[in-house]
Write an enzyme that holds these catalytic residues in place. Structure first.
Site, PDB file in Angstrom:
ATOM      1  N   GLU A 134       0.826  -1.210   0.000  1.00 41.38           N
ATOM      2  CA  GLU A 134       0.000   0.000   0.000  1.00 41.38           C
ATOM      3  C   GLU A 134       0.864   1.266   0.000  1.00 41.38           C
ATOM      4  O   GLU A 134       1.618   1.483   0.965  1.00 41.38           O
ATOM      5  CB  GLU A 134      -0.893   0.030   1.250  1.00 41.38           C
ATOM      6  CG  GLU A 134      -1.747   1.293   1.314  1.00 41.38           C
ATOM      7  CD  GLU A 134      -2.458   1.506   2.646  1.00 41.38           C
ATOM      8  OE1 GLU A 134      -1.937   1.058   3.696  1.00 41.38           O
ATOM      9  OE2 GLU A 134      -3.521   2.121   2.644  1.00 41.38           O
ATOM     10  N   GLU A 231     -11.705   2.910   6.419  1.00 41.81           N
ATOM     11  CA  GLU A 231     -10.562   3.239   7.288  1.00 41.81           C
ATOM     12  C   GLU A 231     -10.497   4.763   7.371  1.00 41.81           C
ATOM     13  O   GLU A 231      -9.881   5.428   6.534  1.00 41.81           O
ATOM     14  CB  GLU A 231      -9.270   2.672   6.688  1.00 41.81           C
ATOM     15  CG  GLU A 231      -8.073   2.814   7.623  1.00 41.81           C
ATOM     16  CD  GLU A 231      -6.739   2.525   6.927  1.00 41.81           C
ATOM     17  OE1 GLU A 231      -6.474   3.116   5.868  1.00 41.81           O
ATOM     18  OE2 GLU A 231      -5.963   1.722   7.457  1.00 41.81           O
TER      19      GLU A 231
HETATM   20  O1  LIG Z   1      -1.826   3.971   7.209  1.00 47.04           O
HETATM   21  C1  LIG Z   1      -2.688   3.416   6.526  1.00 47.04           C
HETATM   22  O2  LIG Z   1      -3.474   4.044   5.795  1.00 47.04           O
HETATM   23  C2  LIG Z   1      -2.813   1.984   6.542  1.00 47.04           C
HETATM   24  O3  LIG Z   1      -3.755   1.436   5.980  1.00 47.04           O
HETATM   25  C3  LIG Z   1      -1.780   1.180   7.212  1.00 47.04           C
HETATM   26  O4  LIG Z   1      -2.031  -0.145   7.071  1.00 47.04           O
END
Ligand SMILES: O=C(O)C(=O)CO
Length: 257
Positions: A134, A231
């Site tokens: 990522e 998230e």
């Molecule tokens: O820091 C972030 O955005 C993450 O998803 C780390 O896993």
């Protein structure tokens, strides 16, 4: 597409062990947990109850202190291997199909070589698990090796193993490249997991805005069938956005049919 709650970012006001149940009650289809390691696999399994755990990360030393893993850090191969094994043990015990392999803070050609070697070894050791990398923006994680989606795509393509994919976080795409939709259109075919938040400030997703709606339409049109994992920094917006997003995805799917 199924929608998960990231129970590291979204704490539902309770300790880790109580969050999956509350995510279920709020209407999520599953959860992801960056670091389940504070609980044993048995405790985590009980905490999940029947909720699927879509993704975990490799362990880091102290997240709050800025630690972000070590897969790209030259000279730390043995420690990385032990951390990778720990993640695999949790993945196996909990039925987790994806691991985000955190690159750590490093730069230069040696870091790239180390990252590629570690990723290749991890993918070959566990072909049943999808390994994800990522890009993380340099404002949030200064010095993080993987700070660009085009670099990440190049690494995924060069290694060329079927269980190595790109983790696409709309927030990092926005902060690094400006336009998440354009980044999606460049790299959608490599994506194995998506993390979502409001584009403007990493608050709750805003599928009612034109820019985010266009993004979700493009994701649907590309045929992506994995998770969208929420998230974001909860600023008390509630979860009304969840049904708006489901409506938006449903309309986009019908338009495609
Ligand atoms: O820091 C972030 O955005 C993450 O998803 C780390 O896993």
């Amino acid at each position: 597409m199924r929608i998960a709650a990231n129970i590291t970012f979204l704490d539902f006001g309770v300790p880790l062990a109580g969050r999956a149940r509350l995510a279920h009650e709020a209407g999520f289809d599953g959860v992801e947990c960056l670091f389940p390691y504070a609980l044993s696999t048995g405790e985590m399994s009980r905490a999940l109850d029947e909720m699927p755990l879509a993704l975990i990360n490799t362990p880091v030393d102290d997240w709050e202190d800025g630690a972000r893993g070590r897969a790209a850090v030259p000279g730390e191969m043995a420690t990385f291997a032990a951390e990778m094994q720990r993640a695999l043990d949790y993945a196996k015990a909990l039925g987790v199909p994806r691991i985000h392999v955190m690159a750590g803070k490093a730069s230069g050609a040696r870091a790239r070589d180390r990252f590629e070697a570690n990723l290749r070894a991890a993918c070959l050791a566990a072909p049943e698990v999808t390994m994800l990398i990522e890009p993380i923006n340099p404002h949030d994680a200064p010095g993080y090796y993987l700070n660009d989606f085009d670099l990440a795509a190049d690494i995924v393509e060069r290694i060329g193993l079927p269980n190595l994919k790109l983790q696409f976080d709309t927030w990092h795409a926005r902060r690094i490249h400006g336009d998440p939709l354009a980044v999606w259109q460049r790299h959608a075919r490599l994506v194995g997991h998506v993390q979502i938040s409001g584009f403007e400030n990493r608050g709750a997703p805003r599928p009612d805005t034109a820019e985010e709606a266009a993004f979700y339409e493009a994701v649907t049109a590309s045929g992506y069938e994995g998770w969208l994992s929420a998230e974001y920094h909860d600023r008390g917006e509630g979860f009304g956005w969840l049904s708006e997003l489901r409506d938006r995805l449903g309309r986009a799917t019908m338009a495609e049919a």
